[in-house]
Design a protein around this motif. Structure first.
Motif, PDB file in Angstrom:
ATOM      1  N   VAL A  67     -12.151  42.481  -1.923  1.00  0.00           N
ATOM      2  CA  VAL A  67     -12.224  42.334  -3.261  1.00  0.00           C
ATOM      3  C   VAL A  67     -10.707  42.301  -3.653  1.00  0.00           C
ATOM      4  O   VAL A  67      -9.807  42.757  -3.007  1.00  0.00           O
ATOM      5  N   ILE A  68     -10.564  41.776  -5.012  1.00  0.00           N
ATOM      6  CA  ILE A  68      -9.185  41.616  -5.449  1.00  0.00           C
ATOM      7  C   ILE A  68      -8.698  43.151  -5.742  1.00  0.00           C
ATOM      8  O   ILE A  68      -9.318  43.753  -6.340  1.00  0.00           O
ATOM      9  N   PRO A  69      -7.352  43.092  -5.769  1.00  0.00           N
ATOM     10  CA  PRO A  69      -6.838  44.597  -6.115  1.00  0.00           C
ATOM     11  C   PRO A  69      -6.782  44.650  -7.550  1.00  0.00           C
ATOM     12  O   PRO A  69      -6.606  43.430  -8.560  1.00  0.00           O
ATOM     13  N   ASP A  91      -3.783  34.551 -14.393  1.00  0.00           N
ATOM     14  CA  ASP A  91      -3.476  33.640 -13.445  1.00  0.00           C
ATOM     15  C   ASP A  91      -3.221  34.075 -12.305  1.00  0.00           C
ATOM     16  O   ASP A  91      -3.689  33.744 -11.176  1.00  0.00           O
ATOM     17  N   LEU A  92      -2.876  35.581 -12.216  1.00  0.00           N
ATOM     18  CA  LEU A  92      -2.659  36.263 -11.005  1.00  0.00           C
ATOM     19  C   LEU A  92      -4.104  36.926 -10.321  1.00  0.00           C
ATOM     20  O   LEU A  92      -4.203  36.806  -9.113  1.00  0.00           O
ATOM     21  N   ARG A  93      -4.927  37.031 -11.201  1.00  0.00           N
ATOM     22  CA  ARG A  93      -6.281  37.284 -10.645  1.00  0.00           C
ATOM     23  C   ARG A  93      -6.901  35.930  -9.919  1.00  0.00           C
ATOM     24  O   ARG A  93      -7.481  36.278  -9.029  1.00  0.00           O
ATOM     25  N   ALA A  94      -6.604  34.929 -10.510  1.00  0.00           N
ATOM     26  CA  ALA A  94      -7.250  33.755  -9.987  1.00  0.00           C
ATOM     27  C   ALA A  94      -6.506  33.652  -8.460  1.00  0.00           C
ATOM     28  O   ALA A  94      -7.153  33.118  -7.622  1.00  0.00           O
ATOM     29  N   VAL A  95      -5.205  33.717  -8.575  1.00  0.00           N
ATOM     30  CA  VAL A  95      -4.680  33.659  -7.247  1.00  0.00           C
ATOM     31  C   VAL A  95      -5.158  34.714  -6.209  1.00  0.00           C
ATOM     32  O   VAL A  95      -5.520  34.196  -4.930  1.00  0.00           O
ATOM     33  N   ALA A  96      -5.644  35.716  -6.635  1.00  0.00           N
ATOM     34  CA  ALA A  96      -6.274  36.528  -5.774  1.00  0.00           C
ATOM     35  C   ALA A  96      -7.592  36.416  -5.202  1.00  0.00           C
ATOM     36  O   ALA A  96      -8.015  36.290  -4.104  1.00  0.00           O
ATOM     37  N   GLU A  97      -8.434  35.853  -6.238  1.00  0.00           N
ATOM     38  CA  GLU A  97      -9.632  35.264  -6.069  1.00  0.00           C
ATOM     39  C   GLU A  97      -9.966  34.032  -4.695  1.00  0.00           C
ATOM     40  O   GLU A  97     -10.588  34.088  -3.766  1.00  0.00           O
ATOM     41  N   GLU A  98      -8.682  33.438  -4.762  1.00  0.00           N
ATOM     42  CA  GLU A  98      -8.453  32.055  -3.740  1.00  0.00           C
ATOM     43  C   GLU A  98      -8.019  32.878  -2.187  1.00  0.00           C
ATOM     44  O   GLU A  98      -8.146  32.077  -1.427  1.00  0.00           O
ATOM     45  N   ASN A  99      -7.688  34.173  -2.298  1.00  0.00           N
ATOM     46  CA  ASN A  99      -7.186  34.682  -0.914  1.00  0.00           C
ATOM     47  C   ASN A  99      -8.083  35.816  -0.637  1.00  0.00           C
ATOM     48  O   ASN A  99      -7.642  36.724   0.098  1.00  0.00           O
ATOM     49  N   GLU A 101     -10.138  38.300   1.572  1.00  0.00           N
ATOM     50  CA  GLU A 101     -10.676  38.551   2.905  1.00  0.00           C
ATOM     51  C   GLU A 101      -9.217  38.360   3.741  1.00  0.00           C
ATOM     52  O   GLU A 101      -9.148  38.663   4.802  1.00  0.00           O
ATOM     53  N   MET A 102      -8.188  38.311   3.082  1.00  0.00           N
ATOM     54  CA  MET A 102      -6.762  38.175   3.743  1.00  0.00           C
ATOM     55  C   MET A 102      -5.860  39.066   2.942  1.00  0.00           C
ATOM     56  O   MET A 102      -6.215  39.165   1.653  1.00  0.00           O
ATOM     57  N   PRO A 103      -4.766  39.511   3.464  1.00  0.00           N
ATOM     58  CA  PRO A 103      -3.802  40.261   2.762  1.00  0.00           C
ATOM     59  C   PRO A 103      -3.245  39.443   1.564  1.00  0.00           C
ATOM     60  O   PRO A 103      -2.800  38.596   1.871  1.00  0.00           O
ATOM     61  N   MET A 104      -3.273  39.911   0.405  1.00  0.00           N
ATOM     62  CA  MET A 104      -2.839  38.818  -0.711  1.00  0.00           C
ATOM     63  C   MET A 104      -1.693  39.505  -1.594  1.00  0.00           C
ATOM     64  O   MET A 104      -1.308  38.882  -2.467  1.00  0.00           O
ATOM     65  N   ALA A 105      -1.144  40.661  -1.377  1.00  0.00           N
ATOM     66  CA  ALA A 105      -0.541  41.399  -2.164  1.00  0.00           C
ATOM     67  C   ALA A 105       0.935  40.452  -2.141  1.00  0.00           C
ATOM     68  O   ALA A 105       1.380  40.185  -3.304  1.00  0.00           O
ATOM     69  N   PHE A 106       1.689  39.974  -1.142  1.00  0.00           N
ATOM     70  CA  PHE A 106       2.938  39.215  -1.183  1.00  0.00           C
ATOM     71  C   PHE A 106       2.569  38.055  -1.839  1.00  0.00           C
ATOM     72  O   PHE A 106       3.335  37.407  -2.683  1.00  0.00           O
ATOM     73  N   THR A 107       1.581  37.242  -1.565  1.00  0.00           N
ATOM     74  CA  THR A 107       0.884  36.100  -2.398  1.00  0.00           C
ATOM     75  C   THR A 107       1.020  36.285  -4.009  1.00  0.00           C
ATOM     76  O   THR A 107       1.326  35.335  -4.640  1.00  0.00           O
TER      77      THR A 107
END
Length: 234
Positions: A67-69, A91-99, A101-107
């Motif tokens: 799930v997204i942070p 916009d940042l939540r949309a980026v998280a949704e695209e990632n 199941e992967m570590p996404m904090a850096f993205t």
């Protein structure tokens, strides 16, 4: 790999990348939460009125990265309207949704850094617009001082009617003042011209005098006894 292991490894990587910017709020699984402090200044030796700082707060749920942070931003309240801040978070939540199941904090952090560049440009544009608007208002105020009221046919006729009325009033006032000043000081001719009845006054006085004159006829009784020499012609 469990969610706990994935989160632990990601946190270690973030600490290495953002050693100076990262601050812990909670480090223990399953409530890992931290913030990354960022600013808009590209060169530490150069500052401008468009510089600002912000904090990105990320909180990992127990089943992250499935799930997204949680994403929050602080520090932009005095710089941008809430509507713009909500757009950044969306916009940042949309980026998280695209990632997922992967570590996404850096993205997510990198996406925010790109947004900061856009925010700086927006601030500069807004300030330039504000300066231009201020200058335009000042110029407009100066133009209005010199333009005065625009004249058309209707406004001119209204002004002329008012002007003529005022002028007539002034002339009447001047004539009245002149007559008041000359009262009791008019010459005979002026009085005659002002009142034709005065021309009969002398005749009336003469007639009145004749009516009042009394003649003593006894004074003329001995006129026959007088020796009056006749002239040669008589």
């Amino acid at each position: 790999m469990s969610h706990a292991d994935e989160q632990t490894q990601e946190v270690e990587a973030l600490e290495a990348i953002y050693s100076d910017e990262l601050e812990w709020i909670s480090r223990d699984y399953p409530t890992i939460c931290f913030q990354v402090n960022l600013n808009s200044q590209n060169d530490e030796n150069e500052e401008s009125s468009s510089d600002f700082s912000l904090s990105l707060q990320l909180s990992f749920p127990a089943d992250y990265p499935s799930v997204i942070p949680g994403i929050e931003i602080e520090g932009l309240e005095e710089v941008f309207p809430q509507e713009r801040i909500d757009k950044i978070i969306s916009d940042l939540r949309a980026v998280a949704e695209e990632n997922l199941e992967m570590p996404m904090a850096f993205t997510i952090i990198s996406a925010l850094q790109e947004q900061i560049g856009q925010l700086v440009d927006e601030m500069k544009t807004e300030k330039e617009r504000a300066i231009e608007m201020k200058k335009w208002k000042e110029d407009e105020a100066q133009r209005k001082k010199f333009e005065g009221t625009r004249v058309n046919v209707e406004s001119f006729l209204a002004w002329k009617d008012k002007f003529d009325t005022e002028m007539r009033a002034l002339r009447e006032k001047a004539v009245a003042a002149e007559q008041a000043a000359l009262a009791g000081k008019l010459t005979g001719r002026q009085q005659f011209l002002r009142d034709a009845t005065l021309s009969l006054s002398d005749i009336a006085l003469i007639q009145e005098a004749e009516d009042n004159v009394q003649i003593d006829e006894s004074l003329f009784e001995d006129m026959d006894e007088l020796d009056i020499e006749e002239s040669d012609e008589d």
